[in-house]
Design a protein around this motif. Structure first.
Motif, PDB file in Angstrom:
ATOM      1  N   ILE B 165       0.848  -1.184   0.000  1.00  0.00           N
ATOM      2  CA  ILE B 165       0.000   0.000   0.000  1.00  0.00           C
ATOM      3  C   ILE B 165       0.887   1.239   0.000  1.00  0.00           C
ATOM      4  CG2 ILE B 165      -1.771   1.257   1.287  1.00  0.00           C
ATOM      5  CD1 ILE B 165      -2.979  -1.281   0.610  1.00  0.00           C
ATOM      6  N   GLN B 166       0.521   2.164  -0.839  1.00  0.00           N
ATOM      7  CA  GLN B 166       1.279   3.417  -0.890  1.00  0.00           C
ATOM      8  C   GLN B 166       1.203   4.082   0.490  1.00  0.00           C
ATOM      9  OE1 GLN B 166      -1.537   6.023  -1.660  1.00  0.00           O
ATOM     10  NE2 GLN B 166      -0.241   7.480  -0.572  1.00  0.00           N
ATOM     11  N   SER B 167       2.341   4.612   0.966  1.00  0.00           N
ATOM     12  CA  SER B 167       2.353   5.205   2.307  1.00  0.00           C
ATOM     13  C   SER B 167       1.845   6.640   2.239  1.00  0.00           C
ATOM     14  CB  SER B 167       3.763   5.163   2.882  1.00  0.00           C
ATOM     15  OG  SER B 167       4.625   5.904   2.044  1.00  0.00           O
ATOM     16  N   GLU B 168       1.334   7.101   3.362  1.00  0.00           N
ATOM     17  CA  GLU B 168       0.809   8.460   3.431  1.00  0.00           C
ATOM     18  C   GLU B 168       1.870   9.368   4.030  1.00  0.00           C
ATOM     19  OE1 GLU B 168      -1.737   9.519   2.100  1.00  0.00           O
ATOM     20  OE2 GLU B 168      -3.341   8.035   2.122  1.00  0.00           O
ATOM     21  N   PRO B 169       2.295  10.403   3.293  1.00  0.00           N
ATOM     22  CA  PRO B 169       3.325  11.292   3.837  1.00  0.00           C
ATOM     23  C   PRO B 169       2.803  12.130   5.005  1.00  0.00           C
ATOM     24  CG  PRO B 169       2.526  12.105   1.717  1.00  0.00           C
ATOM     25  CD  PRO B 169       1.849  10.783   1.956  1.00  0.00           C
ATOM     26  N   GLU B 170       3.711  12.497   5.899  1.00  0.00           N
ATOM     27  CA  GLU B 170       3.382  13.401   7.004  1.00  0.00           C
ATOM     28  C   GLU B 170       3.159  14.806   6.444  1.00  0.00           C
ATOM     29  OE1 GLU B 170       3.696  12.880  10.653  1.00  0.00           O
ATOM     30  OE2 GLU B 170       3.261  10.849   9.950  1.00  0.00           O
ATOM     31  N   GLY B 171       2.593  15.659   7.265  1.00  0.00           N
ATOM     32  CA  GLY B 171       2.385  17.042   6.845  1.00  0.00           C
ATOM     33  C   GLY B 171       2.553  17.969   8.027  1.00  0.00           C
ATOM     34  N   PRO B 172       2.361  19.279   7.818  1.00  0.00           N
ATOM     35  CA  PRO B 172       2.495  20.228   8.931  1.00  0.00           C
ATOM     36  C   PRO B 172       1.370  20.037   9.955  1.00  0.00           C
ATOM     37  CG  PRO B 172       1.642  21.337   6.976  1.00  0.00           C
ATOM     38  CD  PRO B 172       1.990  19.942   6.564  1.00  0.00           C
ATOM     39  N   ASP B 173       1.642  20.440  11.219  1.00  0.00           N
ATOM     40  CA  ASP B 173       0.630  20.312  12.272  1.00  0.00           C
ATOM     41  C   ASP B 173      -0.589  21.188  11.988  1.00  0.00           C
ATOM     42  OD1 ASP B 173       2.094  18.498  13.644  1.00  0.00           O
ATOM     43  OD2 ASP B 173       2.966  19.942  15.050  1.00  0.00           O
TER      44      ASP B 173
END
Lengths: 137, 371
Positions: B165-173
């Motif tokens: 499964i493609q991973s979900e990137p992190e983002g800003p808070d």
């Protein structure tokens, strides 16, 4: 505070008035209704995004002995926010054990009971699969 | 060109008085209470909260009563109300993994750990009108069983064990917020999800359906659809820590799409995501399909020119309040604008009659049609 935020308003009001007279206090921040932006995560685990707002009412009080209490409750009830702030203040005083027993425990039990009732209904709709004929036969 | 005109005040007042009377309907029939709408028209309330972008069931029920059941008008009332509220802050991202599920199904994994829980669904009903509902009566209590475990893990987590499964990137808070600054393109996924979460259900349904019919290669499987209650936590500045400030019902949909790989990504399953206030299954599914279609660029897919792949088209037309505001304004007085149009048409016809066809373009340019 989390418990008070979620408690049903009428249940909290009933228990609060049964718990005795309202303590003397000064209002530091009058009850105010506003919005909180609720966030989710992309794909449940990724970057945060703004899902939409919810109504919240907050209030701050100071008891005569100087103890400060804050209330943040879901919805628009100013009375509920005021009660939550007073309870928060009293829970920092010697009144805490009595209040815990007379107010918080019944609220906690009522919420747990409601959650268990929903969960029991959900459980009754859980699917039991049984294979009748496999495709390769 | 705008010209101020006066008049019609009495007519407007009388129209609104009649509206109030008509809203009430036959006084012989008992009046609906806001609590009745909140409890018995719950899916309408959920839609108004989702697209009004404000979670408050009592307000949404009031808006439905005031709008006589016109849900877009009710959403308009909620959007107008929310602009009057001060913003106390933003919550921590809700943890849907801890949801107390009323419903949790997977169309991809039959034996999903935690099981398939149908919940109060219309699925598998025969869609036959139930005339028993026309008569008032009490409903027998629903059957119960031993309560489920408090939380159920996301099914996507099990699918992800093989790393397919493609991973979900992190983002800003603090994600970008289209209610605070205008939506500009290119819009990152956080902004797109915000726009889709408050977008019109019908518009998103149509777009999602178009992807299924082949406008954008997007064959989605529902990895998981869950509906239930989650707690909302917020950091309280005066306390210095986070508390739960409430709880809400949410519908979450995670889809998986087969993906044969691109220049930048290996073959894997990709994800679409839908998260909506209340019990709004059709909307959550639609959102997930449109979210996936809009991700073509970051996944290195081709732009097939499908409407659902066009972020500008989708995001600038998904808001039903923007859409209805612009659409419905054309029924308001445009007398002066139209006078200029009338003048132009008369002029063109006069010129044609006189044989002066070449003057047409110049005359058309002279006409400034503002509105």
């Amino acid at each position: 505070m989390s418990l008070l935020a979620k408690a049903p308003e009428d249940g909290l009001a009933r228990l609060w008035s049964a718990a005795g007279p309202e303590p003397a206090h000064r209002v530091l921040r009058a009850p105010e209704t506003g919005a909180v932006m609720v966030r989710g995560r992309a794909g449940a685990v990724g970057a945060a995004f703004n899902l939409g707002e919810m109504t919240v009412t907050r209030c701050s009080v100071r008891l005569e002995d100087g103890t400060v209490g804050h209330g943040y409750v879901q919805g628009r009830s100013k009375a509920k926010a005021m009660t939550a702030a007073l309870v928060d203040a009293l829970m920092q005083t010697a009144a805490a054990p009595v209040l815990e027993q007379q107010l918080l425990q019944p609220l906690r039990a009522a919420l747990a009971e409601a959650a268990a009732a929903r969960s029991a209904r959900a459980a009754a709709t859980k699917v039991d699969f049984f294979t009748m004929v496999r495709g390769e036969d | 060109m705008y010209v101020a005109v006066k008049g019609g005040e009495r007519a407007i007042d009388n129209a609104h008085a009649w509206l109030a009377e008509d809203r009430r309907g036959d006084p012989e029939v008992p009046e609906l209470s806001v609590a009745q709408i909140r409890e018995q028209m719950r899916l309408a309330v959920n839609r108004v909260m989702a697209e009004g972008s404000l979670y408050d069931p009592d307000l949404a029920a009031l808006a439905i009563k005031q709008s006589r059941g016109d849900l877009i008008e009710a959403i308009f009332l909620i959007r107008a109300y929310r602009t009057t509220l001060p913003r106390f802050g933003g919550s921590r991202p809700v943890d849907t993994g801890t949801m107390a599920c009323d419903r949790r199904i997977s169309a991809t994994f039959k034996d999903a750990p935690g099981g398939q829980v149908l919940g109060p669904t219309f699925d598998y009903t025969h869609r036959l009108l139930d005339f028993k509902l026309a008569a008032e009566g009490t409903v027998p209590p629903a059957p119960t069983a031993d309560p489920l475990p408090e939380t159920a893990p996301h099914i996507m987590g099990f699918l992800d064990r093989e790393g397919l499964i493609q991973s979900e990137p992190e983002g800003p808070d603090t994600p970008p917020d289209l209610t605070r600054s205008p939506l500009e393109l290119p819009a990152e996924r956080a902004l797109r999800l915000q726009a889709l979460a408050r977008g019109d259900e019908g518009f998103l349904l149509g777009l999602a359906y178009s992807t299924q019919r082949g406008y954008a290669r997007n064959h989605a499987f529902v990895a998981e659809l869950r509906i239930g209650t989650v707690a909302v936590e917020m950091d309280i500045p005066e306390l210095g820590f986070a508390i739960e400030i409430g709880e809400m019902t949410l519908t979450e949909c995670e889809t998986v799409n087969q993906f044969t790989g691109s220049k930048t990504e290996p073959a894997q399953f990709t994800r679409g995501y839908g998260l909506v206030f209340g019990m709004s299954e059709r909307k959550a599914l639609s959102m997930a399909l449109v979210d996936r279609a809009l991700r073509w660029k970051e996944l290195g897919e081709d732009d097939s020119g499908a409407p659902a792949q066009n972020a500008e088209f989708v995001l600038y037309h998904s808001d039903n309040i923007q859409a209805t505001g612009f659409l419905e304004h054309i029924k308001l007085p445009h007398y002066v604008d139209f006078q200029s149009e009338l003048e132009l048409v008369r002029k063109l016809r006069a010129q044609t009659a006189a044989g002066g066809v070449t003057a047409t373009a110049t005359a058309a340019q002279d006409c400034e049609t503002g509105s």
